[in-house]
Design an enzyme around this catalytic site. Structure first.
Site, PDB file in Angstrom:
ATOM      1  N   SER A   1       0.824  -1.217   0.000  1.00  0.00           N
ATOM      2  CA  SER A   1       0.000   0.000   0.000  1.00  0.00           C
ATOM      3  C   SER A   1       0.852   1.259   0.000  1.00  0.00           C
ATOM      4  CB  SER A   1      -0.973  -0.003   1.184  1.00  0.00           C
ATOM      5  OG  SER A   1      -0.292  -0.245   2.398  1.00  0.00           O
TER       6      SER A   1
ATOM      7  N   HIS B   1      -2.075  -8.846   1.989  1.00  0.00           N
ATOM      8  CA  HIS B   1      -1.770  -7.582   2.673  1.00  0.00           C
ATOM      9  C   HIS B   1      -2.945  -7.269   3.615  1.00  0.00           C
ATOM     10  CE1 HIS B   1       0.091  -3.820   3.456  1.00  0.00           C
ATOM     11  NE2 HIS B   1      -0.251  -3.130   2.382  1.00  0.00           N
TER      12      HIS B   1
ATOM     13  N   HIS C   1       5.513 -12.704   7.638  1.00  0.00           N
ATOM     14  CA  HIS C   1       5.755 -11.321   7.217  1.00  0.00           C
ATOM     15  C   HIS C   1       6.971 -11.277   6.297  1.00  0.00           C
ATOM     16  CE1 HIS C   1       6.216  -6.951   7.357  1.00  0.00           C
ATOM     17  NE2 HIS C   1       4.931  -6.950   7.696  1.00  0.00           N
TER      18      HIS C   1
ATOM     19  N   ARG D   1       2.766  -4.782  16.836  1.00  0.00           N
ATOM     20  CA  ARG D   1       1.373  -4.323  16.677  1.00  0.00           C
ATOM     21  C   ARG D   1       0.412  -5.412  17.164  1.00  0.00           C
ATOM     22  NH1 ARG D   1       1.473  -2.976  10.385  1.00  0.00           N
ATOM     23  NH2 ARG D   1       2.324  -5.085  10.463  1.00  0.00           N
TER      24      ARG D   1
ATOM     25  N   ASP E   1      -2.532  -8.476  11.684  1.00  0.00           N
ATOM     26  CA  ASP E   1      -3.889  -8.885  11.329  1.00  0.00           C
ATOM     27  C   ASP E   1      -4.411 -10.065  12.135  1.00  0.00           C
ATOM     28  OD1 ASP E   1      -4.134  -6.938   9.254  1.00  0.00           O
ATOM     29  OD2 ASP E   1      -2.742  -8.151   8.087  1.00  0.00           O
TER      30      ASP E   1
HETATM   31  N1  CMX Z   1       0.838 -19.671   5.845  1.00  0.00           N
HETATM   32  C1  CMX Z   1       1.267 -20.564   4.914  1.00  0.00           C
HETATM   33  N2  CMX Z   1       2.316 -20.367   4.104  1.00  0.00           N
HETATM   34  C2  CMX Z   1       2.987 -19.225   4.283  1.00  0.00           C
HETATM   35  C3  CMX Z   1       2.645 -18.273   5.251  1.00  0.00           C
HETATM   36  C4  CMX Z   1       1.503 -18.527   6.039  1.00  0.00           C
HETATM   37  N3  CMX Z   1       1.064 -17.660   6.946  1.00  0.00           N
HETATM   38  N4  CMX Z   1       3.517 -17.251   5.193  1.00  0.00           N
HETATM   39  C5  CMX Z   1       4.395 -17.543   4.204  1.00  0.00           C
HETATM   40  N5  CMX Z   1       4.061 -18.747   3.652  1.00  0.00           N
HETATM   41  C6  CMX Z   1       4.714 -19.416   2.527  1.00  0.00           C
HETATM   42  C7  CMX Z   1       4.706 -18.482   1.315  1.00  0.00           C
HETATM   43  O1  CMX Z   1       3.464 -18.535   0.637  1.00  0.00           O
HETATM   44  C8  CMX Z   1       5.865 -19.015   0.514  1.00  0.00           C
HETATM   45  O2  CMX Z   1       5.440 -20.191  -0.127  1.00  0.00           O
HETATM   46  P1  CMX Z   1       5.952 -20.538  -1.637  1.00  0.00           P
HETATM   47  O3  CMX Z   1       7.434 -20.706  -1.510  1.00  0.00           O
HETATM   48  O4  CMX Z   1       5.217 -21.796  -1.966  1.00  0.00           O
HETATM   49  O5  CMX Z   1       5.582 -19.372  -2.494  1.00  0.00           O
HETATM   50  C9  CMX Z   1       6.865 -19.424   1.615  1.00  0.00           C
HETATM   51  O6  CMX Z   1       6.092 -19.614   2.806  1.00  0.00           O
HETATM   52  C10 CMX Z   1       7.938 -18.393   1.875  1.00  0.00           C
HETATM   53  O7  CMX Z   1       7.302 -17.147   2.155  1.00  0.00           O
HETATM   54  P2  CMX Z   1       8.000 -16.059   3.084  1.00  0.00           P
HETATM   55  O8  CMX Z   1       9.271 -15.636   2.417  1.00  0.00           O
HETATM   56  O9  CMX Z   1       8.086 -16.542   4.491  1.00  0.00           O
HETATM   57  O10 CMX Z   1       6.937 -14.894   3.078  1.00  0.00           O
HETATM   58  P3  CMX Z   1       6.717 -13.762   1.964  1.00  0.00           P
HETATM   59  O11 CMX Z   1       7.630 -12.635   2.274  1.00  0.00           O
HETATM   60  O12 CMX Z   1       6.774 -14.329   0.588  1.00  0.00           O
HETATM   61  O13 CMX Z   1       5.207 -13.348   2.228  1.00  0.00           O
HETATM   62  C11 CMX Z   1       3.328 -12.784   3.560  1.00  0.00           C
HETATM   63  C12 CMX Z   1       4.828 -12.596   3.361  1.00  0.00           C
HETATM   64  C13 CMX Z   1       2.837 -11.855   4.659  1.00  0.00           C
HETATM   65  C14 CMX Z   1       2.598 -12.434   2.245  1.00  0.00           C
HETATM   66  C15 CMX Z   1       3.074 -14.277   3.949  1.00  0.00           C
HETATM   67  O14 CMX Z   1       3.686 -14.553   5.181  1.00  0.00           O
HETATM   68  C16 CMX Z   1       1.596 -14.623   4.017  1.00  0.00           C
HETATM   69  O15 CMX Z   1       1.022 -14.972   2.978  1.00  0.00           O
HETATM   70  N6  CMX Z   1       0.961 -14.551   5.233  1.00  0.00           N
HETATM   71  C17 CMX Z   1      -0.453 -14.792   5.380  1.00  0.00           C
HETATM   72  C18 CMX Z   1      -1.249 -13.580   4.904  1.00  0.00           C
HETATM   73  C19 CMX Z   1      -1.087 -12.432   5.876  1.00  0.00           C
HETATM   74  O16 CMX Z   1      -1.239 -12.566   7.072  1.00  0.00           O
HETATM   75  N7  CMX Z   1      -0.836 -11.244   5.313  1.00  0.00           N
HETATM   76  C20 CMX Z   1      -0.782  -9.992   6.123  1.00  0.00           C
HETATM   77  C21 CMX Z   1       0.615  -9.413   6.276  1.00  0.00           C
HETATM   78  C22 CMX Z   1       0.575  -8.119   7.059  1.00  0.00           C
HETATM   79  C23 CMX Z   1      -0.115  -7.043   6.268  1.00  0.00           C
HETATM   80  O17 CMX Z   1       0.401  -6.639   5.214  1.00  0.00           O
HETATM   81  O18 CMX Z   1      -1.200  -6.606   6.667  1.00  0.00           O
END
Ligand code: CMX
Length: 469
Positions: free
Chosen positions: A269, A299, A346, A355, A401
């Site tokens: 964002s 996000h 994250h 947070r 979140d």
């Molecule tokens: N559950 C399951 N799998 C997850 C995960 C979770 N909570 N968090 C990361 N992973 C997976 C990723 O999808 C990725 O899988 P692939 O290799 O198959 O693509 C792998 O673990 C490595 O990811 P990462 O490097 O640890 O995390 P990223 O930096 O790529 O992504 C985020 C960060 C937040 C998008 C991810 O942790 C996620 O999808 N979390 C759940 C959604 C969420 O809570 N989002 C809110 C974030 C805060 C905000 O912006 O508001």
């Protein structure tokens, strides 16, 4: 006893799902068929290139980083906040607990006012009560919503997702842009920041009423409560316009709007606001872009997804009391079905998000016996272990979140489809403060260089050939 409503799918989303699954198999000579036929080889090629050249330097980052969402690439500046991987967010150098202690409080409130955070982010200084009173008067003077904005919101389908309504509404507000009008009249570059500041004040003044209107029309039958921006602080006024009249909920709103406001510059964002603003698109256009990014489930929409996921868990548990064992099983079920566990993980943080922690402290103070809060606490004991065992995530700890929905629900704000709009009202604060700085510093249009996969292959193959020759 744990009995929660199974999350509803709002009608227009149901239609999307139905449409997506009823598309006929691809005609192999049509656009979709030809694209689909090329995919396996292309995916394989990218995999190979990432494996072979991932560590190679591509300008200032590696090939792996270029394919990997630019994770960790230090390639932008952002003045208002900085995210430490372990300590979490610092607003102009102040931690969240320091902000909670130092920023001005509303009369009778114990959490910081987001207006004070905007002042801090913009100036780098903790404002006095008098300065915040003056800022509140400035905002109140700009708070009246133009009828055109009201008409634009009222024209939207009632079952449109609240985040889509919010984004459209911000675009409808754009007619008021001083920056756009002044640019059209040939204003000098040195004045851009002043117009950007004026637009940002208009946005911050009007956003709570816009958001409250979306809430009331979507979930409360279109009955509206007038704004009292002259008397109340932003959060209490927002709470009142949504229909809540509880001093503890006012404080929750102050906390909520403060902690979600800024998270350095690279998140989707904030970066979208910066990127779009760099084309000298005014703050309304820029913020709407940021809100569209916030609406993604990885996000900001994760706060909605967390509550839906928790309610699904409860529905699956039925009468069973949640314990570590059955929650572990359900977490694995989520992961094995290819879904993420929302609220955990994250891109930058590597520890529990502060947070999350300050929301937990609020909950311990105000709703320690709430069953859903207890479940969230139990998930904190289960999910990091499951995610660590899963072996993919870099950060198994909860983010902001994971906690917010439970508290909103406790105080009666039960419509999870709306939660990301609250995030959006808050997220306007940081990126807009930063955008004013972008214009003040005269930052240029953003234009990183991209390359194709075949460019990467040719480049490194030629490099290897030259070394051999
Ligand atoms: N559950 C399951 N799998 C997850 C995960 C979770 N909570 N968090 C990361 N992973 C997976 C990723 O999808 C990725 O899988 P692939 O290799 O198959 O693509 C792998 O673990 C490595 O990811 P990462 O490097 O640890 O995390 P990223 O930096 O790529 O992504 C985020 C960060 C937040 C998008 C991810 O942790 C996620 O999808 N979390 C759940 C959604 C969420 O809570 N989002 C809110 C974030 C805060 C905000 O912006 O508001």
């Amino acid at each position: 006893m744990f009995l929660y409503r199974v999350p509803s799918v709002i009608p227009h989303l149901r239609n999307h799902i139905r449409r997506a699954t009823t598309i006929a198999p691809a005609d192999t000579s049509g656009l979709k068929g030809i694209f689909a036929a090329k995919l396996p080889a292309a995916i394989e090629e990218v995999k190979e290139v990432r494996a072979k050249y991932g560590d190679k330097q591509l300008g200032t980052c590696t090939v792996a980083q270029a394919y990997g969402g630019m994770r960790g690439v230090k390639a932008m500046t952002y003045e208002t906040s900085h995210l430490d991987t372990v300590d979490g967010i610092r607003f102009r150098g102040y931690t969240l607990p320091e902000c909670q202690e130092l920023l001005p409080k509303a009369k009778g409130g114990s959490e910081p006012m987001p207006e004070g955070l905007f002042w801090l982010l913009l100036t780098g200084e903790i404002p006095t009560d008098k300065q915040i009173d003056a800022l509140r008067s400035d905002l109140a003077a700009r708070a009246k919503l133009p009828q055109t904005v009201i008409d634009a919101i009222d024209a939207l389908p009632l079952d449109m997702h609240p985040m889509s309504q919010f984004s459209v509404a911000i675009l409808a507000m754009q007619q008021q842009s001083v920056m756009a009008q002044e640019y059209a009249m040939g204003t000098p570059k040195s004045m851009f920041w002043e117009h950007c500041l004026e637009d940002s004040l208009i946005i911050l003044a009007q956003l709570p009423e816009v958001a409250a209107r979306i809430y009331r029309r979507s979930f409360k039958g279109g009955t509206y409560i007038p704004s009292n921006a002259g008397e109340l602080d932003m959060s209490a006024n927002f709470a009142r316009m949504m229909g809540f009249d509880d001093p503890v909920f006012d404080d929750l709103m102050r906390l909520y709007l403060t902690i979600h406001a800024d998270h350095e510059g690279g998140n989707v964002s904030a970066h979208a606001v910066r990127l779009v603003g760099s084309a000298l698109s005014d703050p309304f256009l820029s913020l709407s872009a940021g809100i569209n990014g916030l609406a993604g489930p990885l996000h900001g929409l994760a706060n909605q997804e967390v509550l839906r996921w928790i309610m699904n868990l409860m529905a699956k548990l039925g009468d069973k009391v949640p314990d570590k064992e059955n929650l572990t099983e359900l977490c694995w079920e989520t992961l094995n079905s290819g879904q993420v566990i929302p609220g955990y993980g994250h891109a930058v943080l590597r520890k529990t998000d502060p947070r999350y922690t300050c929301q937990r402290e609020f909950a311990l103070k105000h709703l320690p016996d709430d069953e859903m809060f207890k479940l969230v606490s139990l998930l904190y004991e289960v999910v990091p272990k499951v995610l660590s065992e899963h072996g993919k995530v870099k950060n198994p700890w909860p983010n902001v979140d994971a906690h917010s929905g439970v508290m909103l629900r406790y105080f009666g704000l039960t419509e999870e489809l709306y939660y990301t709009v609250l995030f959006g009202v808050s997220r306007a604060i940081g990126p807009l403060a930063s955008l004013i700085w972008d214009r003040a510093l005269g930052l240029p249009i953003e234009r990183p260089k991209s390359v194709t996969t075949s460019w990467i292959k040719n480049h490194f193959e030629n490099e290897a050939a030259q070394v051999q020759a």
